[in-house]
Design a protein around this motif. Structure first.
Motif, PDB file in Angstrom:
ATOM      1  N   SER A 199     -33.372   0.850  10.757  1.00  0.00           N
ATOM      2  CA  SER A 199     -34.426   0.962  11.589  1.00  0.00           C
ATOM      3  C   SER A 199     -35.592   0.606  10.816  1.00  0.00           C
ATOM      4  CB  SER A 199     -34.583   2.674  12.176  1.00  0.00           C
ATOM      5  OG  SER A 199     -33.618   2.889  12.915  1.00  0.00           O
ATOM      6  N   GLY A 200     -36.619   0.231  11.501  1.00  0.00           N
ATOM      7  CA  GLY A 200     -37.857  -0.146  10.707  1.00  0.00           C
ATOM      8  C   GLY A 200     -39.139  -0.043  11.626  1.00  0.00           C
ATOM      9  N   LYS A 201     -40.229   0.051  11.120  1.00  0.00           N
ATOM     10  CA  LYS A 201     -41.502   0.489  11.831  1.00  0.00           C
ATOM     11  C   LYS A 201     -42.576  -0.422  11.123  1.00  0.00           C
ATOM     12  CE  LYS A 201     -44.366   4.263  13.358  1.00  0.00           C
ATOM     13  NZ  LYS A 201     -44.456   5.558  13.324  1.00  0.00           N
ATOM     14  N   ALA A 202     -43.422  -1.058  11.952  1.00  0.00           N
ATOM     15  CA  ALA A 202     -44.536  -1.983  11.374  1.00  0.00           C
ATOM     16  C   ALA A 202     -45.654  -1.322  12.153  1.00  0.00           C
ATOM     17  CB  ALA A 202     -44.409  -3.258  11.829  1.00  0.00           C
ATOM     18  N   VAL A 203     -46.770  -0.966  11.241  1.00  0.00           N
ATOM     19  CA  VAL A 203     -48.068  -0.448  11.800  1.00  0.00           C
ATOM     20  C   VAL A 203     -49.168  -1.482  11.435  1.00  0.00           C
ATOM     21  CG1 VAL A 203     -49.824   1.364  11.791  1.00  0.00           C
ATOM     22  CG2 VAL A 203     -47.226   1.894  11.488  1.00  0.00           C
ATOM     23  N   PHE A 204     -49.891  -1.912  12.225  1.00  0.00           N
ATOM     24  CA  PHE A 204     -51.044  -3.062  11.967  1.00  0.00           C
ATOM     25  C   PHE A 204     -52.057  -2.909  12.971  1.00  0.00           C
ATOM     26  CE2 PHE A 204     -47.588  -5.037  14.134  1.00  0.00           C
ATOM     27  CZ  PHE A 204     -48.298  -5.881  15.247  1.00  0.00           C
ATOM     28  N   GLN A 205     -53.054  -3.553  12.725  1.00  0.00           N
ATOM     29  CA  GLN A 205     -54.328  -4.037  13.555  1.00  0.00           C
ATOM     30  C   GLN A 205     -54.184  -5.546  13.952  1.00  0.00           C
ATOM     31  OE1 GLN A 205     -57.817  -2.135  12.417  1.00  0.00           O
ATOM     32  NE2 GLN A 205     -57.434  -0.091  13.540  1.00  0.00           N
ATOM     33  N   ALA A 206     -54.498  -5.927  15.055  1.00  0.00           N
ATOM     34  CA  ALA A 206     -54.800  -7.316  15.469  1.00  0.00           C
ATOM     35  C   ALA A 206     -56.009  -7.604  16.317  1.00  0.00           C
ATOM     36  CB  ALA A 206     -53.235  -7.769  16.192  1.00  0.00           C
ATOM     37  N   VAL A 207     -56.659  -8.708  15.872  1.00  0.00           N
ATOM     38  CA  VAL A 207     -57.778  -9.148  16.688  1.00  0.00           C
ATOM     39  C   VAL A 207     -57.316 -10.201  17.657  1.00  0.00           C
ATOM     40  CG1 VAL A 207     -59.898 -10.207  16.488  1.00  0.00           C
ATOM     41  CG2 VAL A 207     -59.347  -8.534  15.056  1.00  0.00           C
ATOM     42  N   LEU A 208     -57.291 -10.083  18.929  1.00  0.00           N
ATOM     43  CA  LEU A 208     -57.056 -11.000  19.995  1.00  0.00           C
ATOM     44  C   LEU A 208     -58.239 -11.669  20.533  1.00  0.00           C
ATOM     45  CD1 LEU A 208     -54.181  -8.738  21.893  1.00  0.00           C
ATOM     46  CD2 LEU A 208     -53.858 -10.569  19.906  1.00  0.00           C
ATOM     47  N   THR A 209     -58.251 -13.064  20.848  1.00  0.00           N
ATOM     48  CA  THR A 209     -59.356 -13.594  21.696  1.00  0.00           C
ATOM     49  C   THR A 209     -58.661 -14.435  22.415  1.00  0.00           C
ATOM     50  OG1 THR A 209     -59.418 -15.381  19.815  1.00  0.00           O
ATOM     51  CG2 THR A 209     -60.974 -13.509  19.595  1.00  0.00           C
ATOM     52  N   GLY A 210     -59.173 -14.832  23.658  1.00  0.00           N
ATOM     53  CA  GLY A 210     -58.625 -15.367  24.486  1.00  0.00           C
ATOM     54  C   GLY A 210     -60.080 -16.307  25.034  1.00  0.00           C
ATOM     55  N   ARG A 211     -59.734 -17.659  25.660  1.00  0.00           N
ATOM     56  CA  ARG A 211     -60.580 -18.522  26.285  1.00  0.00           C
ATOM     57  C   ARG A 211     -59.750 -18.977  27.523  1.00  0.00           C
ATOM     58  NH1 ARG A 211     -61.547 -20.873  20.943  1.00  0.00           N
ATOM     59  NH2 ARG A 211     -60.368 -22.348  21.521  1.00  0.00           N
ATOM     60  N   ASP A 212     -60.666 -19.175  28.672  1.00  0.00           N
ATOM     61  CA  ASP A 212     -59.973 -19.799  29.900  1.00  0.00           C
ATOM     62  C   ASP A 212     -60.506 -21.147  29.959  1.00  0.00           C
ATOM     63  OD1 ASP A 212     -62.507 -19.767  30.879  1.00  0.00           O
ATOM     64  OD2 ASP A 212     -62.412 -18.117  32.239  1.00  0.00           O
ATOM     65  N   GLY A 213     -61.514 -21.674  29.123  1.00  0.00           N
ATOM     66  CA  GLY A 213     -61.594 -23.267  28.959  1.00  0.00           C
ATOM     67  C   GLY A 213     -62.786 -23.411  30.121  1.00  0.00           C
ATOM     68  N   THR A 214     -63.466 -22.414  30.784  1.00  0.00           N
ATOM     69  CA  THR A 214     -64.134 -22.961  31.836  1.00  0.00           C
ATOM     70  C   THR A 214     -65.570 -22.161  31.127  1.00  0.00           C
ATOM     71  OG1 THR A 214     -64.160 -20.727  32.932  1.00  0.00           O
ATOM     72  CG2 THR A 214     -62.833 -22.925  33.695  1.00  0.00           C
ATOM     73  N   GLY A 215     -66.727 -22.681  31.685  1.00  0.00           N
ATOM     74  CA  GLY A 215     -67.958 -22.233  31.451  1.00  0.00           C
ATOM     75  C   GLY A 215     -68.729 -23.186  30.629  1.00  0.00           C
TER      76      GLY A 215
END
Length: 160
Positions: free
Chosen positions: A102-118
């Protein structure tokens, strides 16, 4: 005769040097390293929007506190990928612990998304969030698979 002895010494030196370099340069991959590779692989697959690569790292027995299972995680990913043309993931640090299979990973992630419009398409993200992840792993047939994950938007965890 002298040239043969010098050649033998030179070849012996090269063989010994190569052997030492190979021995000292070898690093046995730990289970922690393997889990980190799974996370890095998932991170890359998210940016490539490759659901198959992601799901290949998820156990068929996946079940999380939010009520998702193996199939519904696939649907969640497809929905997110449909909404965002471009996705970037940044994970600065991962804390991994292993206890047997068994294993465990703890972390923070920054997620960014673009839809390509605007007007700022391709420059500024339309979606931005920092998330805390607590991911459980199980070794299945020698391969580490994600069996559960809990994630929260960091701003939702801040007490006012």
């Amino acid at each position: 005769m002298m040239k043969n002895i010098s050649l033998m010494k030179f070849l012996t030196f090269i063989i010994v040097s190569c052997s030492l370099t190979a021995t000292l340069g070898c690093h046995k991959e730990t289970d922690e390293d393997k889990i980190n590779k799974v996370i890095a692989g998932i991170q890359a697959a998210v940016e490539e929007k490759d659901v198959k690569k992601i799901v290949n790292n998820v156990s068929k027995a996946y079940k999380d506190p939010q009520g998702y299972d193996h199939d519904t995680i696939k649907g969640l990913l497809l929905g997110y990928f449909f909404r965002h043309q471009k996705i970037h993931v940044y994970i600065p640090d991962v804390a991994v612990t292993v206890d047997g299979a068994s294993g465990k990973a703890v972390f923070q992630a920054v997620l960014t998304g673009r839809d390509g419009t605007g007007s700022n398409a391709g420059v500024l993200p339309e979606s931005f969030g920092m998330y805390s992840f607590d991911v459980s792993f199980q070794k299945e047939y020698g391969v580490w698979k994600v069996t559960s994950a809990l994630w929260n938007r960091v701003s939702e965890n801040i007490q006012k």
